[in-house]
Write a protein that holds these residues in place. Sequence first.
Motif, PDB file in Angstrom:
ATOM      1  N   PHE B 359       6.268  -1.545  -9.577  1.00 21.64           N
ATOM      2  CA  PHE B 359       4.898  -1.236  -9.965  1.00 21.64           C
ATOM      3  C   PHE B 359       4.620  -1.692 -11.384  1.00 21.64           C
ATOM      4  N   LYS B 360       3.650  -2.583 -11.535  1.00 19.88           N
ATOM      5  CA  LYS B 360       3.273  -3.098 -12.848  1.00 19.88           C
ATOM      6  C   LYS B 360       1.757  -2.959 -13.017  1.00 19.88           C
ATOM      7  N   PRO B 361       1.265  -2.977 -14.259  1.00 22.27           N
ATOM      8  CA  PRO B 361      -0.178  -2.896 -14.441  1.00 22.27           C
ATOM      9  C   PRO B 361      -0.890  -4.099 -13.827  1.00 22.27           C
ATOM     10  N   SER B 362      -2.066  -3.842 -13.192  1.00 20.67           N
ATOM     11  CA  SER B 362      -2.928  -4.949 -12.757  1.00 20.67           C
ATOM     12  C   SER B 362      -4.054  -5.046 -13.775  1.00 20.67           C
ATOM     13  N   GLN B 363      -5.181  -5.665 -13.409  1.00 22.00           N
ATOM     14  CA  GLN B 363      -6.273  -5.796 -14.390  1.00 22.00           C
ATOM     15  C   GLN B 363      -6.747  -4.444 -14.917  1.00 22.00           C
ATOM     16  N   LYS B 364      -6.838  -3.443 -14.006  1.00 22.77           N
ATOM     17  CA  LYS B 364      -7.407  -2.161 -14.409  1.00 22.77           C
ATOM     18  C   LYS B 364      -6.445  -0.991 -14.289  1.00 22.77           C
ATOM     19  N   ILE B 365      -5.608  -0.983 -13.250  1.00 20.09           N
ATOM     20  CA  ILE B 365      -4.781   0.212 -13.024  1.00 20.09           C
ATOM     21  C   ILE B 365      -3.360   0.010 -13.563  1.00 20.09           C
ATOM     22  N   LYS B 366      -2.657   1.135 -13.647  1.00 17.88           N
ATOM     23  CA  LYS B 366      -1.337   1.133 -14.279  1.00 17.88           C
ATOM     24  C   LYS B 366      -0.235   0.734 -13.308  1.00 17.88           C
ATOM     25  N   TYR B 367      -0.369   1.153 -12.038  1.00 18.16           N
ATOM     26  CA  TYR B 367       0.722   0.939 -11.095  1.00 18.16           C
ATOM     27  C   TYR B 367       0.278   0.112  -9.893  1.00 18.16           C
ATOM     28  N   GLN B 368       0.474  -1.165  -9.970  1.00 21.51           N
ATOM     29  CA  GLN B 368       0.145  -2.050  -8.858  1.00 21.51           C
ATOM     30  C   GLN B 368       1.443  -2.559  -8.232  1.00 21.51           C
ATOM     31  N   GLY B 369       1.557  -2.405  -6.907  1.00 17.86           N
ATOM     32  CA  GLY B 369       2.775  -2.824  -6.207  1.00 17.86           C
ATOM     33  C   GLY B 369       2.818  -4.313  -5.930  1.00 17.86           C
ATOM     34  N   PHE B 370       2.461  -4.715  -4.701  1.00 17.81           N
ATOM     35  CA  PHE B 370       2.597  -6.112  -4.311  1.00 17.81           C
ATOM     36  C   PHE B 370       1.475  -6.975  -4.878  1.00 17.81           C
ATOM     37  N   THR B 371       1.787  -8.198  -5.210  1.00 21.03           N
ATOM     38  CA  THR B 371       0.758  -9.124  -5.686  1.00 21.03           C
ATOM     39  C   THR B 371       0.901 -10.496  -5.034  1.00 21.03           C
ATOM     40  N   ASN B 372       1.979 -10.682  -4.311  1.00 16.65           N
ATOM     41  CA  ASN B 372       2.285 -12.018  -3.796  1.00 16.65           C
ATOM     42  C   ASN B 372       1.558 -12.368  -2.514  1.00 16.65           C
ATOM     43  N   TRP B 373       1.078 -13.574  -2.441  1.00 10.80           N
ATOM     44  CA  TRP B 373       0.538 -14.109  -1.199  1.00 10.80           C
ATOM     45  C   TRP B 373       1.179 -15.461  -0.958  1.00 10.80           C
ATOM     46  N   LEU B 374       1.447 -15.760   0.295  1.00 10.67           N
ATOM     47  CA  LEU B 374       2.015 -17.061   0.634  1.00 10.67           C
ATOM     48  C   LEU B 374       1.033 -17.808   1.528  1.00 10.67           C
ATOM     49  N   THR B 375       0.995 -19.124   1.349  1.00  8.24           N
ATOM     50  CA  THR B 375       0.197 -19.918   2.274  1.00  8.24           C
ATOM     51  C   THR B 375       1.116 -20.454   3.364  1.00  8.24           C
ATOM     52  N   THR B 376       0.685 -20.239   4.605  1.00  4.24           N
ATOM     53  CA  THR B 376       1.490 -20.694   5.735  1.00  4.24           C
ATOM     54  C   THR B 376       0.652 -21.631   6.595  1.00  4.24           C
ATOM     55  N   GLN B 377       1.330 -22.364   7.443  1.00  2.37           N
ATOM     56  CA  GLN B 377       0.614 -23.263   8.351  1.00  2.37           C
ATOM     57  C   GLN B 377       1.252 -23.176   9.736  1.00  2.37           C
ATOM     58  N   PHE B 378       0.424 -23.132  10.764  1.00  4.60           N
ATOM     59  CA  PHE B 378       0.959 -23.104  12.127  1.00  4.60           C
ATOM     60  C   PHE B 378       1.531 -24.457  12.500  1.00  4.60           C
ATOM     61  N   ARG B 379       2.791 -24.460  12.926  1.00  8.58           N
ATOM     62  CA  ARG B 379       3.404 -25.690  13.395  1.00  8.58           C
ATOM     63  C   ARG B 379       4.146 -25.384  14.682  1.00  8.58           C
ATOM     64  N   LYS B 380       3.669 -25.936  15.756  1.00 10.16           N
ATOM     65  CA  LYS B 380       4.275 -25.731  17.080  1.00 10.16           C
ATOM     66  C   LYS B 380       4.481 -24.237  17.357  1.00 10.16           C
ATOM     67  N   GLY B 381       3.466 -23.433  17.084  1.00 12.42           N
ATOM     68  CA  GLY B 381       3.528 -22.014  17.412  1.00 12.42           C
ATOM     69  C   GLY B 381       4.289 -21.176  16.417  1.00 12.42           C
ATOM     70  N   LYS B 382       4.755 -21.753  15.318  1.00 12.46           N
ATOM     71  CA  LYS B 382       5.486 -20.967  14.330  1.00 12.46           C
ATOM     72  C   LYS B 382       4.780 -21.064  12.989  1.00 12.46           C
ATOM     73  N   LEU B 383       4.888 -19.992  12.189  1.00  8.75           N
ATOM     74  CA  LEU B 383       4.297 -20.030  10.863  1.00  8.75           C
ATOM     75  C   LEU B 383       5.314 -20.581   9.868  1.00  8.75           C
ATOM     76  N   GLU B 384       4.975 -21.685   9.231  1.00  3.62           N
ATOM     77  CA  GLU B 384       5.861 -22.241   8.199  1.00  3.62           C
ATOM     78  C   GLU B 384       5.230 -21.974   6.844  1.00  3.62           C
ATOM     79  N   ILE B 385       6.060 -21.558   5.877  1.00  4.46           N
ATOM     80  CA  ILE B 385       5.531 -21.322   4.534  1.00  4.46           C
ATOM     81  C   ILE B 385       5.415 -22.670   3.820  1.00  4.46           C
ATOM     82  N   VAL B 386       4.223 -22.970   3.308  1.00  5.04           N
ATOM     83  CA  VAL B 386       4.018 -24.279   2.672  1.00  5.04           C
ATOM     84  C   VAL B 386       3.694 -24.164   1.178  1.00  5.04           C
TER      85      VAL B 386
END
Lengths: 303, 408, 288
Positions: B359-386
């Motif tokens: 938990f780290k500070p975000s723009q306004k609050i003191k305790y923000q957990g997750f912040t990560n987002w990944l971009t994925t792409q569908f390839r032959k029915g599977k999600l690949e992280i790109v």
Amino acid sequence: MKKKILSYLGIFIVAIFPLIAYFMPGTKYFLQVSIDILMYTILALSWDMLVRTGQASFAIPGFYGLGAYVAAIFTKTLGFPIIFSIIIALLISSIVAWLLGYLTLRLKGMYFAIATLAFSLILMTLVIQLKDITHGSEGISTITMFAGNKYMIYYLIFITFVIVIGISEYIQRSKYWYSFTAIRTNEQVAKVMGINTVRQKVVMFVISAMIASLIGTYETFIAGFIEPHSVFNLSIGVMALAMVIFGGIYSTIGPIVGAVILKIIDEILSTTIGLGYMIVYGLIIVITILYLPKGVLGIWQKK
Amino acid sequence: MKKFLQIILTIIVVSMFVSCGKGNKIVMGALIPLSGPGAAVGIGTKEGMDLAVEEINASGGIYGKKIEIIYEDDGNNPKQAIAKVEKLLGKDEVKYLIGGMASGVTIGIADTVKNYKPIMAWIGAASRFAEEKYADADWFFHYHPWEYYNIQSTADFFASTGAKTIAILFEDSAFGSGGSALAIPMFEAKGFKIVVKESFKSGSPNFTPLLTKVKAANPDILYVICYAADVIPLMNAVKELDVNPKLIYPVPPAWPAEFASMPISEYVAQLNFWTPDFPYEETKKFNEKFQKKYGKMPVSYWQPLGYVNIISLAEAIKAVEAELQKEAGKKYSDEEYKQKVIQALANQNLDTPFGKLTFKPSQKIKYQGFTNWLTTQFRKGKLEIVFPTEYKTADLVYPAPKWKDRQN
Amino acid sequence: MNTFIQVLVNGILQSGTYMITTLGLALAVGVVGILNLAHGEFLMVGAFLSIIFYTVFGIDPLISILIVSLLILLLGIGTYKISLKKVLDSAEVNQLLLTFGISIILQNIAVLYSGSKEVMVINPPYRDLSWNIEGIGISFSKTLVFIIALILVITLFYILNNTKVGKSMRAVEQNRYGAYIVGINADRIFKIAFGVSVGLAGLAGVMLSIILYATPFIGFNYTLKAFAIIMMAGMGNLRGILWSSLILGIIESALGTYVPGGTGWSEGIFFFIILIILLVKPEGIFKK
């Protein structure tokens, strides 16, 4: 006479309820639920008063949302005090209702219902789209009334409740009861009898709309936050209708009984059954209407 | 019949005033939607929570104390939620308020929750207005990323593709309009040209008029903020009208499970908070446990998020209980105990199906957990992280081939 | 020019959805006078059944459509026998409350069934089949919906005007007791009409499962729009439904393509048109 005593007793209990609730654990929960119940009773009554003239309206969500939004915009954007915002909301709603009433009240039955439904949905689209004024779907955060003091909120709504009961009873006991019944059962005959049917219906429509929009303004200042999808929610209108029929139509006590029972059942089922409780809720509605075609009041009336 | 109805009514009224007692256990109050259009998300969250509770209680609870959750239905409605919060915090006197989904509900209950100041371990709400409401609350732990994290992440990814023009379609409730209101200035600041920006109503989608317009504008990227239900009708219409942006990028909070196996999903890219294909050890473990209990794969991130919600809070409570165990006879007052749990959460460093949780500070609050987002792409029915490159499992295909050049 | 033709095509195909979802309700509301708020929920059950038949038994929707419609028709007759029949004698509003209760029940059974799955979809091989003629895209499945809707409207129109059952239905609507006196079994007619009405809703549900998807909550919106279209067309006027759907579909399509921000306004405009028509021609625009 007995009836009269009973109804005064009922109002007395509602009046001292917060004092009883004060000694129970989770006072504010019961207060909050009671506030919700009273708000629905008032909405149900407003719907019933109009339907006494034979017009089943779907404009409740529209006026509810209109009241909520006008109040929110005037306090938040223009910095008006809460009381002035509420008055302005009532004024605007009454003008809108007057216009809408003159335009639509010559429609009958389903045609009128759909025209008023259209009104509600058009207003919702306007609120969502006119983002500069309304902040669109993201909603408006504003202040809460009485700094969120639930006792004060309860009594404000209680006073409103008593006033609305007063209006409803006045209509039931005055000459309007006869003219409304005449309009409802046969409008042509009513006209021949010299009743100004259009004007009476419009007046009733305006009163009913103002009540709905007053409750809408309360919603704004209870939660301190409104969004179009919750204040223009059509289920507000459907619930008001359901409560009236469930309790007993064309009366003062029926809508109150309907709203109280349906809201309490809803609350109890959702906290005890949890997931899927709405199935039981639906079953209760279906069974009631099958065995009590005149609503819950029918239990006592039939004897 | 009349007698019967009268009796039922009496029972109902009486039972409202009876409350249940509690023994030597840790009670948490969960506020999630269990009816109405948010129900699927609420049910998913509940599945994850139940899994975590079962796991902890099966291994003896927290030093013998079992965890119990009281679920309340917020109906996705701020006013209903206030009553339920009063019930959980006032009547049931729970110390921990967990769950959460809609931003509107989170904003609506803020003033009520502030009267009680429970430990609020919240997995819902992404709107910046919700963040503002809890800016001064040092008992508020927010697991779900705020929307600006995902927009930032999207903007970074778009910049990496070399695209110039973007068409934005967004659903017209708080989720879509809020997202687009943030996204448009951020994209423009990065030098993109927004060629189309249009809203639509989720749930009754007729995408052909919109896409006819998009086709005429011919953007590099088609960015769509929508719900799960909209994805497939959208892609059907894209193919039907032969719209060929270089990349199609819808960002629903969850995906229809069937989409991956449909040929139209090929090359569709999107932002993901979580997928069952995440490369972490904990993700695989979670999938197995989930499959064992429910006999199906998790379908949305709400299931692992509900799970993490409980596990993380339980870990913090466990740390405090451990201190108490060390010195026999030591006791904390309620307030001390609460502060200790808050400390433990603040210092948490937990491996979860989403990766590390701190938990780290975000723009306004003191305790923000997750912040990560990944971009994925569908390839032959599977999600690949790109994207971002450090997590990459495959290279992005950009531009995606035109419909007429594809096999099916 | 291409865009303009595409706009027309989009609008016409969209009107197929309006027609098919409205038709059943038009029979109940407009012809025999039963107010059914659960119309959309029967449609939703149809869509769920179609998806269950496809995923569990591997039966294609275009084949299961007959089974599903029949099942929903029986469900409708069952509903009529155990509940609706009993409220027909009391006030009209009681039908509203009853069918509202039924819609809650159906909706929430579907919530339990779908659980954490937000949306149910199927992918029959023809789902994303489309033709591209001179740059104009035409979806196969939507065309199918349009054609089926058209056939149903015409068939129903024919039945109502040229068969004994149809004429009885119209008679029952006009005067229930009068009909009884001339030897029409009103109860039977109501039963058939309501059964067919929800059977048609189920059929529409199956078609929607091919072009859209199913969630427990898709129904309500279709109920609303169906009521609105029926009022626009004028009660009991089936041909009016055809024209009303076409007008609404094409306006919606043109609005979405030509007006900036148009799609956001489309629901508002949809109901605005209906409000105006009701005000100008209170009996519906196509009343004979």
